[in-house]
Design an enzyme around this catalytic site. Structure first.
Site, PDB file in Angstrom:
ATOM      1  N   TYR A  14      42.410  42.041  38.287  1.00 25.08           N
ATOM      2  CA  TYR A  14      41.732  40.762  38.069  1.00 25.08           C
ATOM      3  C   TYR A  14      41.523  40.440  36.595  1.00 25.08           C
ATOM      4  O   TYR A  14      41.345  39.263  36.246  1.00 25.08           O
ATOM      5  CB  TYR A  14      40.386  40.737  38.803  1.00 25.08           C
ATOM      6  CG  TYR A  14      40.570  40.512  40.287  1.00 25.08           C
ATOM      7  CD1 TYR A  14      40.770  39.234  40.789  1.00 25.08           C
ATOM      8  CD2 TYR A  14      40.583  41.584  41.178  1.00 25.08           C
ATOM      9  CE1 TYR A  14      40.973  39.017  42.137  1.00 25.08           C
ATOM     10  CE2 TYR A  14      40.776  41.365  42.532  1.00 25.08           C
ATOM     11  CZ  TYR A  14      40.970  40.092  43.012  1.00 25.08           C
ATOM     12  OH  TYR A  14      41.168  39.885  44.348  1.00 25.08           O
ATOM     13  N   GLU A  15      41.520  41.444  35.715  1.00 21.72           N
ATOM     14  CA  GLU A  15      41.414  41.151  34.288  1.00 21.72           C
ATOM     15  C   GLU A  15      42.767  40.754  33.704  1.00 21.72           C
ATOM     16  O   GLU A  15      42.841  39.896  32.832  1.00 21.72           O
ATOM     17  CB  GLU A  15      40.862  42.371  33.547  1.00 21.72           C
ATOM     18  CG  GLU A  15      39.406  42.686  33.836  1.00 21.72           C
ATOM     19  CD  GLU A  15      38.465  41.621  33.302  1.00 21.72           C
ATOM     20  OE1 GLU A  15      38.841  40.895  32.360  1.00 21.72           O
ATOM     21  OE2 GLU A  15      37.332  41.518  33.835  1.00 21.72           O
ATOM     22  N   GLY A  16      43.829  41.368  34.198  1.00 26.29           N
ATOM     23  CA  GLY A  16      45.147  41.089  33.649  1.00 26.29           C
ATOM     24  C   GLY A  16      45.370  41.830  32.339  1.00 26.29           C
ATOM     25  O   GLY A  16      44.422  42.181  31.638  1.00 26.29           O
TER      26      GLY A  16
END
Length: 323
Positions: A14-16
């Protein structure tokens, strides 16, 4: 407790990964997997560097969980909390419902509280973001996932209650509703009501709400009754003015007969009295006719008022019979 691979992978997903430093909307430079501590303009990292920075970033979060959470946690619960705190920050975590529910022993309530953190400010407006909704759902799912598969209850043995559906109305609630729900009629746009039907149902609703007060004839008056009472008041006022005028004429005549000197001093000469006597029959007939009209008007309005009260009493009686 250290963060497991599942928790780290959740944060990564989700942070990438950013190989070069990026200036985020939060007015911070970000690099790797959401690392901000040492990020600066022009900084670049490899994938291995990004993973090491991530592990360094979660260490204070692990310490924070150990300092603030008093309930025992399994690996999945711990990893889900690490991902949540990584995203919302320490200050928000300390005042969050998730932490409060956990320390109260309500883990299911804590899991549901994950969903509260799905909004962010966009152009100075607080909105729900799709990405945050998905991330909270993944973290909640991980938090509720048991580490021992044997603890999972077979879904065939558990059936969700019908009450889970927001529009569901149980038989108990349905049977407790009144015979006629006038609010439903008011909100039902598909049902066309005539003016007479709306007035009748309004009267019945008013009577039903006041039924515990006793005699319906002593209730607060309706609009129609208020108009009837205003008519009675106006008619009585005009009739009173006419009676006052007739009394004034009689007083003038009596003054001229009993005290002619006083009358003459007031400007009421013999010639004026002669004029009054000559026109007296016309004045008396006119005043009497006008008074008779307004008295009849008052009687008609009072009769209409009583008819409205009787109609309301009949509506109340029919409602009680229906009950």
């Amino acid at each position: 407790m250290r963060t497991g691979e599942t928790g780290l992978n959740l944060i990564k997903g989700y942070e990438g990964l950013r190989m070069s430093a990026h200036y985020a909307p939060t007015e911070q430079w970000t690099v790797g997997y959401g690392h901000t501590g040492s990020a600066r303009h022009g900084m670049s990292v490899t994938e291995g560097d990004a993973e090491r920075l991530l592990k360094d970033d979660v260490q204070p979060i692990e310490q924070l969980i150990g300092d603030t959470v008093r309930a025992p946690l399994n690996q999945n619960e711990h990893d889900a909390l690490v991902s949540l705190i990584f995203n919302i920050g320490e200050d928000n975590w300390r005042r969050s419902t998730v932490l409060r529910k956990l320390n109260a022993g309500d883990k299911l309530g804590a899991a549901n509280a994950f969903e509260l953190w799905s909004k962010a400010f966009v152009n100075n407006e607080l909105v729900t973001l799709d990405g945050l909704v998905r991330r909270r759902a993944a973290e909640k799912s991980l938090f509720l996932m048991p580490t021992d598969a044997a603890l999972v209850v077979p879904s065939s043995d558990v059936h969700p209650a019908a009450e889970c559906e927001p529009e569901y109305v149980s038989d108990r609630v349905l049977n407790a509703k009144p015979v006629v729900d006038f609010d439903d009629y008011k909100s039902d746009e598909k049902k066309a009501l005539s003016a007479e039907e709306r007035a009748a149902r309004t009267r019945a609703l008013f009577a039903a709400t006041q039924a515990l007060g006793g005699d319906p004839s002593k209730m607060i008056i309706s609009k129609a009754e208020e108009r009837a009472d205003m008519g009675v008041t106006v008619g009585a006022l005009l009739a009173g003015l006419l009676a006052f005028a007739m009394t004034g004429v009689g007083a003038i005549l009596l003054l001229g007969q009993e005290a002619p000197g006083v009358a003459e001093a007031m400007g009421l000469t013999y010639e004026r009295f002669t004029t009054i006597f000559e026109n007296l029959p016309i004045w008396l007939a006119g005043l009497g006719a006008a008074m008779s009209y307004f008295i009849l008007y008052i009687l008609v309005k009072r009769a209409a008022r009583h008819d409205l009260k009787r109609q309301r009493a009949r509506d109340l009686a029919r409602l009680r019979v229906a009950e």
